[in-house]
Scaffold this motif. Sequence first.
Motif: not given
Length: 208
Positions: A18, A21, A61
């Motif tokens: 949250r 990421g 990511a």
Amino acid sequence: MEGPSAVGKTTLVAALARTAGAAVLPELDARGAPPPAESAAWFVDAHAAQWRRARALAERAPLAVLDGDPFKGLWYGPTFADAGWPGLDVVVPLHAAAVASGALGFPDLYVALDATEARLRARRAGDATRTRRGFERHLRLVDPLRRWFAALAAVAPERVLRVDTTDADPDALADAVLARVAELPPEPPDAPRLLARLLARLLAQLRA
């Protein structure tokens, strides 16, 4: 991310996803594993596959969170040897070969979660969404996990963040994890050889 049942892994992983990421790779699904006595190679191969997926996620990511230790066989099996799980004489050569070939590696940072038994029991009792059917059995892992991460911290302190979640706030824990991630050095080009030496030092520390 590793720790005993009900220690707060899922909550912390969700906070990292949250707030930062993070891409999350769920815990290994072992429903297709062979019987314990025949499972050593299966688990090493399965964790190697998890490792490849985690590294692929890390390319896309800000960070990748792997739920569970890819070297779990080195502390889980010996803990439950009375149930037929393989011991170190079986699992160490398999893990060493996987590390030497580059198929398996140590995470850049282990987040080792811990809590008092009273808090673990209270969390289990207060969470109606999960049955945790193996909870009592998995309490036996608390001390082996502490020894495992103490040994790892002794030989590679930069790779371990040990966190007591007994009274911790998940968002504060996420901030602490991200602060340590920001301090991590880049991976050296000869990582497999370095990781093989790390594994050897870790096992020597555990045996001592």
